[in-house]
Design a protein around this motif. Structure first.
Motif, mmCIF file in Angstrom:
data_model
loop_
_atom_site.group_PDB
_atom_site.id
_atom_site.type_symbol
_atom_site.label_atom_id
_atom_site.label_comp_id
_atom_site.label_asym_id
_atom_site.label_seq_id
_atom_site.Cartn_x
_atom_site.Cartn_y
_atom_site.Cartn_z
ATOM 1 N N TYR A 114 2.117 11.404 -2.401
ATOM 2 C CA TYR A 114 3.309 11.432 -1.553
ATOM 3 C C TYR A 114 3.009 11.654 -0.080
ATOM 4 C CZ TYR A 114 5.700 11.311 -5.976
ATOM 5 O OH TYR A 114 6.128 10.923 -7.205
ATOM 6 N N GLU A 115 1.923 12.413 0.210
ATOM 7 C CA GLU A 115 1.564 12.615 1.627
ATOM 8 C C GLU A 115 1.323 11.270 2.300
ATOM 9 O OE1 GLU A 115 1.077 16.883 2.555
ATOM 10 O OE2 GLU A 115 1.434 15.040 3.678
ATOM 11 N N GLU A 116 0.478 10.497 1.611
ATOM 12 C CA GLU A 116 0.102 9.194 2.162
ATOM 13 C C GLU A 116 1.318 8.273 2.251
ATOM 14 O OE1 GLU A 116 -2.476 5.259 1.203
ATOM 15 O OE2 GLU A 116 -2.885 6.976 -0.045
ATOM 16 N N ALA A 117 2.120 8.278 1.157
ATOM 17 C CA ALA A 117 3.322 7.426 1.126
ATOM 18 C C ALA A 117 4.241 7.768 2.299
ATOM 19 C CB ALA A 117 4.052 7.604 -0.195
ATOM 20 N N LEU A 118 4.393 9.085 2.532
ATOM 21 C CA LEU A 118 5.276 9.558 3.598
ATOM 22 C C LEU A 118 4.848 8.996 4.958
ATOM 23 C CD1 LEU A 118 7.630 11.481 4.320
ATOM 24 C CD2 LEU A 118 5.934 13.266 4.638
ATOM 25 N N THR A 119 3.550 9.123 5.237
ATOM 26 C CA THR A 119 3.037 8.630 6.519
ATOM 27 C C THR A 119 3.275 7.123 6.638
ATOM 28 O OG1 THR A 119 1.270 10.195 6.112
ATOM 29 C CG2 THR A 119 1.024 8.789 8.028
ATOM 30 N N ARG A 120 2.963 6.415 5.543
ATOM 31 C CA ARG A 120 3.072 4.951 5.592
ATOM 32 C C ARG A 120 4.519 4.485 5.720
ATOM 33 N NH1 ARG A 120 -1.599 2.312 4.913
ATOM 34 N NH2 ARG A 120 -3.341 3.517 4.066
ATOM 35 N N PHE A 121 5.419 5.135 4.968
ATOM 36 C CA PHE A 121 6.837 4.776 5.081
ATOM 37 C C PHE A 121 7.324 5.049 6.505
ATOM 38 C CE2 PHE A 121 7.510 5.673 0.305
ATOM 39 C CZ PHE A 121 7.328 4.336 -0.004
ATOM 40 N N GLY A 122 6.840 6.163 7.065
ATOM 41 C CA GLY A 122 7.227 6.528 8.434
ATOM 42 C C GLY A 122 6.837 5.441 9.420
ATOM 43 N N GLU A 123 5.620 4.935 9.257
ATOM 44 C CA GLU A 123 5.148 3.873 10.160
ATOM 45 C C GLU A 123 5.970 2.594 9.978
ATOM 46 O OE1 GLU A 123 0.577 5.489 10.266
ATOM 47 O OE2 GLU A 123 1.054 3.662 9.129
ATOM 48 N N LEU A 124 6.217 2.269 8.694
ATOM 49 C CA LEU A 124 6.998 1.048 8.413
ATOM 50 C C LEU A 124 8.406 1.157 8.984
ATOM 51 C CD1 LEU A 124 5.774 0.446 4.774
ATOM 52 C CD2 LEU A 124 5.619 -1.218 6.624
ATOM 53 N N ILE B 61 0.845 -1.204 0.000
ATOM 54 C CA ILE B 61 0.000 0.000 0.000
ATOM 55 C C ILE B 61 0.882 1.256 0.000
ATOM 56 C CG2 ILE B 61 -1.741 1.312 1.296
ATOM 57 C CD1 ILE B 61 -2.808 -1.407 2.310
ATOM 58 N N ALA B 62 1.947 1.203 0.811
ATOM 59 C CA ALA B 62 2.832 2.365 0.899
ATOM 60 C C ALA B 62 3.486 2.651 -0.452
ATOM 61 C CB ALA B 62 3.907 2.124 1.965
ATOM 62 N N PHE B 63 4.008 1.594 -1.090
ATOM 63 C CA PHE B 63 4.684 1.818 -2.371
ATOM 64 C C PHE B 63 3.698 2.166 -3.478
ATOM 65 C CE2 PHE B 63 8.527 -0.050 -0.522
ATOM 66 C CZ PHE B 63 9.435 0.903 -0.961
ATOM 67 N N GLU B 64 2.495 1.641 -3.356
ATOM 68 C CA GLU B 64 1.483 1.984 -4.350
ATOM 69 C C GLU B 64 1.189 3.482 -4.290
ATOM 70 O OE1 GLU B 64 -3.012 0.860 -5.273
ATOM 71 O OE2 GLU B 64 -1.847 -0.764 -4.346
ATOM 72 N N ALA B 65 1.085 3.998 -3.061
ATOM 73 C CA ALA B 65 0.854 5.439 -2.886
ATOM 74 C C ALA B 65 2.013 6.223 -3.500
ATOM 75 C CB ALA B 65 0.718 5.762 -1.402
ATOM 76 N N TYR B 66 3.231 5.760 -3.244
ATOM 77 C CA TYR B 66 4.427 6.422 -3.767
ATOM 78 C C TYR B 66 4.438 6.408 -5.289
ATOM 79 C CZ TYR B 66 9.447 7.387 -4.302
ATOM 80 O OH TYR B 66 10.656 7.920 -4.641
ATOM 81 N N GLU B 67 4.096 5.252 -5.858
ATOM 82 C CA GLU B 67 4.151 5.112 -7.312
ATOM 83 C C GLU B 67 3.071 5.903 -8.022
ATOM 84 O OE1 GLU B 67 6.240 0.745 -7.884
ATOM 85 O OE2 GLU B 67 4.081 0.887 -7.894
ATOM 86 N N THR B 68 1.979 6.186 -7.296
ATOM 87 C CA THR B 68 0.895 6.926 -7.938
ATOM 88 C C THR B 68 0.876 8.385 -7.468
ATOM 89 O OG1 THR B 68 -0.556 6.030 -6.258
ATOM 90 C CG2 THR B 68 -0.583 4.915 -8.375
ATOM 91 N N ASP B 69 2.034 8.861 -7.064
ATOM 92 C CA ASP B 69 2.255 10.272 -6.704
ATOM 93 C C ASP B 69 1.422 10.747 -5.513
ATOM 94 O OD1 ASP B 69 2.628 11.435 -10.153
ATOM 95 O OD2 ASP B 69 3.752 10.007 -8.958
ATOM 96 N N GLU C 233 9.365 15.604 -3.274
ATOM 97 C CA GLU C 233 8.208 15.779 -4.156
ATOM 98 C C GLU C 233 7.192 16.747 -3.548
ATOM 99 O OE1 GLU C 233 8.768 13.041 -7.584
ATOM 100 O OE2 GLU C 233 7.610 14.836 -7.166
ATOM 101 N N LEU C 234 7.134 16.765 -2.208
ATOM 102 C CA LEU C 234 6.167 17.624 -1.511
ATOM 103 C C LEU C 234 6.735 19.021 -1.229
ATOM 104 C CD1 LEU C 234 4.919 14.945 1.036
ATOM 105 C CD2 LEU C 234 3.514 15.988 -0.750
ATOM 106 N N ASP C 235 7.932 19.287 -1.785
ATOM 107 C CA ASP C 235 8.617 20.566 -1.551
ATOM 108 C C ASP C 235 8.950 20.812 -0.084
ATOM 109 O OD1 ASP C 235 6.806 22.286 -4.152
ATOM 110 O OD2 ASP C 235 8.658 21.148 -4.206
ATOM 111 N N ARG C 236 9.030 19.761 0.704
ATOM 112 C CA ARG C 236 9.451 19.927 2.108
ATOM 113 C C ARG C 236 10.949 19.613 2.176
ATOM 114 N NH1 ARG C 236 4.699 16.566 4.906
ATOM 115 N NH2 ARG C 236 6.098 16.606 6.723
ATOM 116 N N THR C 237 11.703 20.503 1.528
ATOM 117 C CA THR C 237 13.106 20.202 1.225
ATOM 118 C C THR C 237 13.985 20.068 2.465
ATOM 119 O OG1 THR C 237 12.665 21.562 -0.691
ATOM 120 C CG2 THR C 237 14.912 20.828 -0.405
ATOM 121 N N GLU C 238 13.783 20.969 3.436
ATOM 122 C CA GLU C 238 14.661 20.908 4.609
ATOM 123 C C GLU C 238 14.520 19.581 5.358
ATOM 124 O OE1 GLU C 238 15.133 25.005 6.800
ATOM 125 O OE2 GLU C 238 13.563 25.096 5.265
#
Lengths: 238, 180
Positions: A141-151, A131-139, A170-175
């Motif tokens: 990124y907010e959701e992917a970020l949260t899911r990767f964080g949990e994993l 699910i996490a990578f699916e979110a990442y692959e389909t742009d 991708e979310l422009d949260r560069t820092e």
């Protein structure tokens, strides 16, 4: 006896009884020495495999299974690069000297790293990863970020940091991306050599050309991921 | 075992090999993911297992085997994974599920010289990343089996001693990357 000479004699097969003893002792006691002998022991096999045409063929088959994202991104990159080229060309045509900004360079060079971690059929227990990578692959990124964080919290596998860094870019949260990529670059993960390139991208995004250059130089020197592009980009930044 | 598949595997025909490689891949990944094998490792392990299977086909080891090619390939994969993870107990209980009903299981022992384990794959990766001079020198010495004296004129070096020093430097580069 100088360990270097000892190793050479070992490679030549000319160790005498006494030297053989010292050699065996050093292999147990000195990790660096042991590793050097190990490298020698395995070079014949490694160079043989490296020259096996069927192995190279199989590696190509496998590379065709890496996510389709790569091709899509190549086109996207090509289009972005082409449009920048056109804009730049027009500027020259109208005799306007407009230097390429860090942001333009970022736009033409940055593409988030494809999912190379999670491939094909997954078992039910790997559902969260899917699910996490699916979110990442389909742009998404907010959701992917949260899911990767949990994993990452659950499993501690370092590559999640890397994908979080990419999602943040991708979310422009560069820092925030820079923080995570820095942390990731110190890990032993297989993907860790890719951190330098993305750190350079992040600095470029922040318009911090000097830090970007430092990272790019490291990428070129270490022949890390995207070393050729890094060289190209460095030339544009100089 | 299906003789046609064995013949295909023995060949170096790109299409035949690709069809076999792609044919078993999804099942192999699916199966070993349920073993909790790190997903990063699976593409490498699958390539190694497939190459080992091909070597066994060429050596005639598959001709008398009673089980199917897929079962045999999975056994090779299992052997490699156990070798890599060195946690035999964790994996042993899966063994009964590793073959299709009615098939005979096979015990597979691989010669470590016949495949690249994780450490050697790492070495191969670093070797690939060396500069061209080092790669050439090490290939001539280790793969072609040439002596330092023979290598010197081929690589425009004045004598064997220069080659020796440079070879040592190349090995050192690999050694330091392996330890980092």
């Amino acid at each position: 006896m100088d360990p270097k000479v000892l190793i050479e004699k070992y490679i030549e097969g000319t160790l005498n009884k006494e030297e053989k003893k010292t050699f065996e002792k050093l292999r147990v006691e000195d990790e660096v020495f042991d590793r050097l002998a190990w490298v020698h022991d395995n070079m014949a096999q490694v160079t043989k495999e490296e020259n096996d045409p069927v192995r190279n063929m199989i590696e190509e088959f496998e590379s065709e299974h890496t996510p389709k994202l790569q091709t899509a991104f190549t086109w996207k990159k090509l289009l972005v690069a082409a449009s920048i080229f056109i804009v730049f060309g027009l500027a020259v045509l109208y005799n306007v000297t407009r230097p390429v900004s860090a942001d333009d360079l970022y736009e033409s060079y940055f593409e988030s790293y494809p999912n190379v971690v999670h491939v094909t059929v997954r078992g039910e227990n790997e559902k969260e990863v899917s699910i996490a990578f699916e979110a990442y692959e389909t742009d998404r990124y907010e959701e992917a970020l949260t899911r990767f964080g949990e994993l990452y919290k659950d499993r501690g596998t370092a590559f999640y940091l890397f994908y979080m860094g990419n999602a943040l870019l991708e979310l422009d949260r560069t820092e925030e991306a820079i923080e995570l990529l820095k942390e990731f670059s110190t890990t032993e993960d297989n993907l860790a050599d890719k951190a330098g390139w993305y750190l350079a991208m992040a600095y470029l995004k922040m318009n911090d050309k000097e830090s970007a250059k430092v990272e790019l130089k490291k990428v070129v020197e270490e022949k890390a991921f995207n070393a050729t592009k890094a060289k190209e980009l460095l030339a544009e930044l100089e | 075992m299906d003789q046609k598949s064995i013949a295909d595997l023995q060949s170096d025909d790109r299409l035949k090999l690709k069809s076999l490689y792609d044919g078993f891949r999804d099942a192999f990944f699916g199966f070993f993911q349920s073993w909790h094998v790190d997903e990063n490792d699976l593409p490498d392990i699958y390539q190694e297992a497939f190459l080992a299977l091909r070597k066994h086909a060429i050596n005639g080891k598959l001709d008398t085997v009673k089980c199917g090619m897929k079962t045999y390939l999975f056994q090779i994969g299992k052997y490699m994974i156990i070798d890599q993870y060195k946690q035999r107990s964790k994996f042993e209980n899966i063994e009964p599920h590793l073959h299709l009903a009615g098939e005979e299981t096979v015990d597979i022992v691989l010669d470590p010289h016949d495949f690249l384990n994780a450490e050697k794959r790492k070495l191969k990766k670093f070797f690939k990343e060396l500069d061209e001079k080092c790669r050439e020198l090490l290939t001539l010495f280790y793969y072609r089996g040439l002596s330092l004296e023979e290598i010197a004129p081929m690589t425009n070096r004045s004598n064997a001693n220069v080659v020796k020093v440079q070879k040592h430097r190349c090995l050192e580069k690999l050694r330091s990357r392996m330890l980092n």
